[in-house]
Design a protein around this motif. Structure first.
Motif, PDB file in Angstrom:
ATOM      1  N   TYR A  33       0.775  -1.098   0.099  1.00  0.00           N
ATOM      2  CA  TYR A  33      -0.021  -0.167   0.150  1.00  0.00           C
ATOM      3  C   TYR A  33       0.946   1.216  -0.116  1.00  0.00           C
ATOM      4  CZ  TYR A  33      -2.716  -3.475   2.218  1.00  0.00           C
ATOM      5  OH  TYR A  33      -3.460  -4.755   2.766  1.00  0.00           O
ATOM      6  N   TYR A  35       0.093   5.108   1.452  1.00  0.00           N
ATOM      7  CA  TYR A  35      -0.530   6.255   2.431  1.00  0.00           C
ATOM      8  C   TYR A  35      -0.067   7.476   2.371  1.00  0.00           C
ATOM      9  CZ  TYR A  35      -3.332   2.298   4.514  1.00  0.00           C
ATOM     10  OH  TYR A  35      -4.188   1.299   4.793  1.00  0.00           O
ATOM     11  N   LEU A  43      -4.429   9.947   7.756  1.00  0.00           N
ATOM     12  CA  LEU A  43      -3.866   9.078   6.952  1.00  0.00           C
ATOM     13  C   LEU A  43      -5.097   8.405   5.839  1.00  0.00           C
ATOM     14  CD1 LEU A  43      -2.260   6.106   9.274  1.00  0.00           C
ATOM     15  CD2 LEU A  43      -1.127   7.400   7.287  1.00  0.00           C
ATOM     16  N   SER A  48      -3.718   0.338  -3.359  1.00  0.00           N
ATOM     17  CA  SER A  48      -3.727  -0.936  -2.656  1.00  0.00           C
ATOM     18  C   SER A  48      -3.276  -2.001  -3.908  1.00  0.00           C
ATOM     19  CB  SER A  48      -4.694  -1.570  -1.927  1.00  0.00           C
ATOM     20  OG  SER A  48      -4.761  -2.869  -1.920  1.00  0.00           O
ATOM     21  N   ILE A  55      -5.834  -1.404  -6.617  1.00  0.00           N
ATOM     22  CA  ILE A  55      -6.880  -0.702  -6.377  1.00  0.00           C
ATOM     23  C   ILE A  55      -6.539   0.699  -6.133  1.00  0.00           C
ATOM     24  CG2 ILE A  55      -8.820  -0.574  -4.381  1.00  0.00           C
ATOM     25  CD1 ILE A  55      -8.556  -3.229  -3.997  1.00  0.00           C
ATOM     26  N   ALA A 101      -1.050  -4.574   9.075  1.00  0.00           N
ATOM     27  CA  ALA A 101      -0.496  -3.944   8.160  1.00  0.00           C
ATOM     28  C   ALA A 101       1.100  -3.406   8.683  1.00  0.00           C
ATOM     29  CB  ALA A 101      -0.832  -2.568   7.264  1.00  0.00           C
TER      30      ALA A 101
ATOM     31  N   TYR B  32     -12.626  -6.545  11.089  1.00  0.00           N
ATOM     32  CA  TYR B  32     -11.375  -6.703  11.961  1.00  0.00           C
ATOM     33  C   TYR B  32     -10.983  -5.235  12.373  1.00  0.00           C
ATOM     34  CZ  TYR B  32     -10.667 -10.907   9.194  1.00  0.00           C
ATOM     35  OH  TYR B  32     -10.706 -12.306   8.476  1.00  0.00           O
ATOM     36  N   PHE B  34      -8.276  -2.773  14.763  1.00  0.00           N
ATOM     37  CA  PHE B  34      -6.687  -2.568  14.814  1.00  0.00           C
ATOM     38  C   PHE B  34      -6.455  -1.121  15.712  1.00  0.00           C
ATOM     39  CE2 PHE B  34      -5.484  -5.683  12.148  1.00  0.00           C
ATOM     40  CZ  PHE B  34      -6.657  -5.846  11.097  1.00  0.00           C
ATOM     41  N   TYR B  36      -3.269   1.211  16.112  1.00  0.00           N
ATOM     42  CA  TYR B  36      -1.739   1.593  15.852  1.00  0.00           C
ATOM     43  C   TYR B  36      -1.368   2.639  16.738  1.00  0.00           C
ATOM     44  CZ  TYR B  36      -2.225  -1.529  11.899  1.00  0.00           C
ATOM     45  OH  TYR B  36      -2.597  -2.276  10.827  1.00  0.00           O
ATOM     46  N   LEU B  46       1.705  -1.741  14.916  1.00  0.00           N
ATOM     47  CA  LEU B  46       0.592  -2.344  15.595  1.00  0.00           C
ATOM     48  C   LEU B  46       0.709  -2.594  17.121  1.00  0.00           C
ATOM     49  CD1 LEU B  46      -1.880  -4.132  14.583  1.00  0.00           C
ATOM     50  CD2 LEU B  46      -0.939  -5.872  15.192  1.00  0.00           C
ATOM     51  N   LYS B  49      -5.123  -5.965  18.039  1.00  0.00           N
ATOM     52  CA  LYS B  49      -5.922  -6.309  16.834  1.00  0.00           C
ATOM     53  C   LYS B  49      -6.970  -7.306  17.560  1.00  0.00           C
ATOM     54  CE  LYS B  49      -3.164 -10.192  15.044  1.00  0.00           C
ATOM     55  NZ  LYS B  49      -2.586 -10.658  13.908  1.00  0.00           N
ATOM     56  N   LEU B  51      -9.412 -10.053  15.768  1.00  0.00           N
ATOM     57  CA  LEU B  51      -9.989 -10.756  14.616  1.00  0.00           C
ATOM     58  C   LEU B  51     -11.342 -11.610  14.889  1.00  0.00           C
ATOM     59  CD1 LEU B  51      -6.713 -11.820  13.224  1.00  0.00           C
ATOM     60  CD2 LEU B  51      -7.872  -9.767  12.792  1.00  0.00           C
ATOM     61  N   PHE B  90      -4.019   5.240  16.453  1.00  0.00           N
ATOM     62  CA  PHE B  90      -4.906   5.380  15.126  1.00  0.00           C
ATOM     63  C   PHE B  90      -5.723   4.092  15.321  1.00  0.00           C
ATOM     64  CE2 PHE B  90      -3.538   8.877  12.672  1.00  0.00           C
ATOM     65  CZ  PHE B  90      -2.171   9.107  12.723  1.00  0.00           C
ATOM     66  N   SER B  99     -11.342  -7.158   0.180  1.00  0.00           N
ATOM     67  CA  SER B  99     -10.236  -7.154  -0.288  1.00  0.00           C
ATOM     68  C   SER B  99      -9.054  -6.483   0.681  1.00  0.00           C
ATOM     69  CB  SER B  99     -10.040  -6.410  -1.774  1.00  0.00           C
ATOM     70  OG  SER B  99     -10.665  -4.758  -1.568  1.00  0.00           O
ATOM     71  N   TYR B 100      -9.397  -6.325   1.878  1.00  0.00           N
ATOM     72  CA  TYR B 100      -8.514  -5.660   2.881  1.00  0.00           C
ATOM     73  C   TYR B 100      -7.899  -4.397   2.444  1.00  0.00           C
ATOM     74  CZ  TYR B 100      -5.557  -5.024   6.717  1.00  0.00           C
ATOM     75  OH  TYR B 100      -4.778  -4.222   7.585  1.00  0.00           O
ATOM     76  N   ILE B 101      -8.689  -3.268   2.476  1.00  0.00           N
ATOM     77  CA  ILE B 101      -8.096  -1.972   2.595  1.00  0.00           C
ATOM     78  C   ILE B 101      -8.475  -1.534   3.987  1.00  0.00           C
ATOM     79  CG2 ILE B 101      -7.975   0.171   1.304  1.00  0.00           C
ATOM     80  CD1 ILE B 101      -8.618  -1.335  -1.234  1.00  0.00           C
ATOM     81  N   PRO B 102      -7.437  -1.119   4.760  1.00  0.00           N
ATOM     82  CA  PRO B 102      -7.959  -0.727   6.046  1.00  0.00           C
ATOM     83  C   PRO B 102      -8.429   0.815   5.760  1.00  0.00           C
ATOM     84  CG  PRO B 102      -5.612  -1.036   6.112  1.00  0.00           C
ATOM     85  CD  PRO B 102      -6.118  -1.619   4.657  1.00  0.00           C
ATOM     86  N   PHE B 104      -8.520   4.172   8.239  1.00  0.00           N
ATOM     87  CA  PHE B 104      -8.274   4.879   9.572  1.00  0.00           C
ATOM     88  C   PHE B 104      -8.869   5.687  10.043  1.00  0.00           C
ATOM     89  CE2 PHE B 104      -3.971   2.490  10.344  1.00  0.00           C
ATOM     90  CZ  PHE B 104      -3.855   2.047   9.282  1.00  0.00           C
TER      91      PHE B 104
END
Lengths: 112, 114
Positions: A33, A35, A43, A48, A55, A101, B32, B34, B36, B46, B49, B51, B90, B99-102, B104
């Protein structure tokens, strides 16, 4: 060994220039990624990318483009730099199913 | 779509006092979660987390967080803070099966005073 490393750490350049920031990860992750962190610490995901799919955050100007020569690298190219591009740029990687991440140390870009 | 709200932009606290940093999220599917931490001039690291499983999650440096599904919250706590905990924190969320794009939150600046 640094898990996610990016270079340079600091980058000062003039408006209109083209620059690149390099990122490498040695974690064997499939997804990387970029950012952008602004002066207020917000952020924003820019891209991605894994070996199957890119993406793009649709709000990112097309002057920004990611380039991935292989799974371990995701470089960020920026054309025609503008003052508003000044920020800290972070590279990160992750591997499902753990999903967290791992971040690089950041590149502070200053456009003058 | 998912979103994260960190209710406090800044939290000042005295050393050895307890602290809670608040995080609420919204999502149409399971997530999920998290936390940070970002120390000055460094990248994000991190803390902990969630899950699945136990809703109370313990992380590094004495931090813990509790997942509350009914209140869509994931607040971070520490019973006794140190000067060295001064940093930006954060909260982040990603969708299960996505597709796991976090995403924040905007961050909370924890300032620990002696």
């Amino acid at each position: 060994d640094t898990a996610v490393s990016q270079t340079p750490k600091y980058l000062v350049t003039q408006m209109g220039n083209d620059k690149s920031i390099k990122c490498e990860q040695n974690l064997g992750h499939d997804t990387m990624y970029w950012y952008k962190q602004d002066s207020k610490k917000f952020l924003k995901i820019m891209f991605s990318y894994n070996n199957k799919e890119l993406i793009i955050n649709e709000t990112v100007p097309n002057r920004f483009s990611p380039k991935s020569p292989d799974k371990a690298h995701l470089n960020l190219h920026i054309n025609s730099l503008e003052l508003g591009d000044s920020a800290v740029y972070f590279c990160a990687s992750s591997q499902a199913p753990t999903t967290e991440a791992f971040f690089g140390q950041g590149t502070r870009l200053t456009v003058v | 779509a998912q979103s994260v709200t960190q209710l406090d932009s800044q939290v000042p606290v005295f050393e050895e006092a307890p602290v809670e940093l608040r995080c609420n999220y919204s999502s149409s599917v399971s997530v999920y979660l998290f936390w940070y931490v970002q120390y000055p001039n460094q990248g994000l690291q991190l803390l902990l987390k969630y899950l699945s499983g136990s809703t109370l999650v313990k992380g590094i440096n004495g931090f813990e967080a509790e997942f509350n599904k009914s209140q869509t919250s994931f607040h971070l706590r520490k019973p006794s803070v140190h000067i060295s905990d001064t940093a930006e924190y954060f909260c982040a969320v990603s969708q299960m099966g996505g597709s796991y794009i976090p995403t924040f939150g905007r961050g909370t600046s924890l300032i620990v005073h002696p």
